[in-house]
Write a protein that holds these residues in place. Sequence first.
Motif, mmCIF file in Angstrom:
data_model
loop_
_atom_site.group_PDB
_atom_site.id
_atom_site.type_symbol
_atom_site.label_atom_id
_atom_site.label_comp_id
_atom_site.label_asym_id
_atom_site.label_seq_id
_atom_site.Cartn_x
_atom_site.Cartn_y
_atom_site.Cartn_z
ATOM 1 N N GLN A 86 36.370 13.948 89.247
ATOM 2 C CA GLN A 86 35.626 15.188 89.087
ATOM 3 C C GLN A 86 35.325 15.545 87.640
ATOM 4 O O GLN A 86 34.369 16.272 87.385
ATOM 5 C CB GLN A 86 36.405 16.336 89.742
ATOM 6 N N ARG A 87 36.133 15.072 86.710
ATOM 7 C CA ARG A 87 35.959 15.423 85.295
ATOM 8 C C ARG A 87 34.620 14.912 84.801
ATOM 9 O O ARG A 87 34.234 13.773 85.063
ATOM 10 C CB ARG A 87 37.092 14.795 84.475
ATOM 11 N N LEU A 88 33.888 15.757 84.085
ATOM 12 C CA LEU A 88 32.584 15.374 83.567
ATOM 13 C C LEU A 88 32.741 14.669 82.223
ATOM 14 O O LEU A 88 33.477 15.135 81.361
ATOM 15 C CB LEU A 88 31.697 16.607 83.411
ATOM 16 N N HIS A 89 32.042 13.560 82.056
ATOM 17 C CA HIS A 89 32.087 12.782 80.820
ATOM 18 C C HIS A 89 30.767 12.947 80.077
ATOM 19 O O HIS A 89 29.711 12.563 80.587
ATOM 20 C CB HIS A 89 32.294 11.298 81.128
ATOM 21 N N THR A 90 30.821 13.487 78.890
ATOM 22 C CA THR A 90 29.591 13.674 78.121
ATOM 23 C C THR A 90 29.024 12.341 77.638
ATOM 24 O O THR A 90 27.817 12.212 77.479
ATOM 25 C CB THR A 90 29.831 14.604 76.918
ATOM 26 N N ILE A 142 28.620 9.666 79.229
ATOM 27 C CA ILE A 142 27.848 8.963 80.265
ATOM 28 C C ILE A 142 26.879 9.900 80.983
ATOM 29 O O ILE A 142 26.509 9.670 82.125
ATOM 30 C CB ILE A 142 28.774 8.266 81.286
ATOM 31 N N GLY A 143 26.490 10.984 80.316
ATOM 32 C CA GLY A 143 25.466 11.857 80.875
ATOM 33 C C GLY A 143 26.014 13.068 81.616
ATOM 34 O O GLY A 143 25.364 13.602 82.508
ATOM 35 N N THR A 144 27.197 13.519 81.267
ATOM 36 C CA THR A 144 27.834 14.692 81.865
ATOM 37 C C THR A 144 27.916 14.578 83.381
ATOM 38 O O THR A 144 27.507 15.470 84.126
ATOM 39 C CB THR A 144 27.109 15.988 81.439
ATOM 40 N N ILE A 145 28.415 13.433 83.834
ATOM 41 C CA ILE A 145 28.644 13.207 85.261
ATOM 42 C C ILE A 145 30.047 12.632 85.428
ATOM 43 O O ILE A 145 30.616 12.097 84.474
ATOM 44 C CB ILE A 145 27.599 12.241 85.874
ATOM 45 N N PRO A 146 30.623 12.720 86.627
ATOM 46 C CA PRO A 146 31.946 12.118 86.838
ATOM 47 C C PRO A 146 31.892 10.595 86.732
ATOM 48 O O PRO A 146 30.855 9.976 86.983
ATOM 49 C CB PRO A 146 32.303 12.530 88.266
ATOM 50 N N ARG A 147 33.021 9.993 86.379
ATOM 51 C CA ARG A 147 33.103 8.548 86.175
ATOM 52 C C ARG A 147 32.710 7.774 87.428
ATOM 53 O O ARG A 147 31.971 6.809 87.371
ATOM 54 C CB ARG A 147 34.519 8.177 85.741
#
Length: 111
Positions: free
Chosen positions: A51-55, A57-62
Amino acid sequence: MGTVGDALDNALMESQLGLYKTELIKPRRPWHGPPDVALATAEWVDWFDNQRLHTAIGTIPRHEHETDYYARHQPTRRTLRRSCGTRIWTSMASACAAATSATESSRSSTR
C-alpha cells in the motif's frame, strides 16, 4: 555492530529496521506481549509492501508497479525458445491448452 549474518551487519537492513522501529514499534508502546507485536508487524509489512506509495516509481504501490512492468514485458515465444528451448515451450503451451480446455468443459457441464 552485529556479528556476521546478523541484520546489523548490513547497512540496508539497518535502515529498514530503523524505519520499522520508528514507524511501528516506538509509537505504539507499551506492547502487551509478543503476539501483539507479531500481528502489528504483519500488518506493517503488508502496508509497506502493498500500500505504501513510492515517489521514485510514480507515486504508486510497489506491487502495482511490478504488475504493470510484467504486463508490459511478457516474454515472447522467441525469447522463451532462446532461453528454455523449444521442447519446454511446447510442453508449457500444451499444459496451458489442456488446462483451458478442462476449465471450459467444467463450466459447460455446470450450466
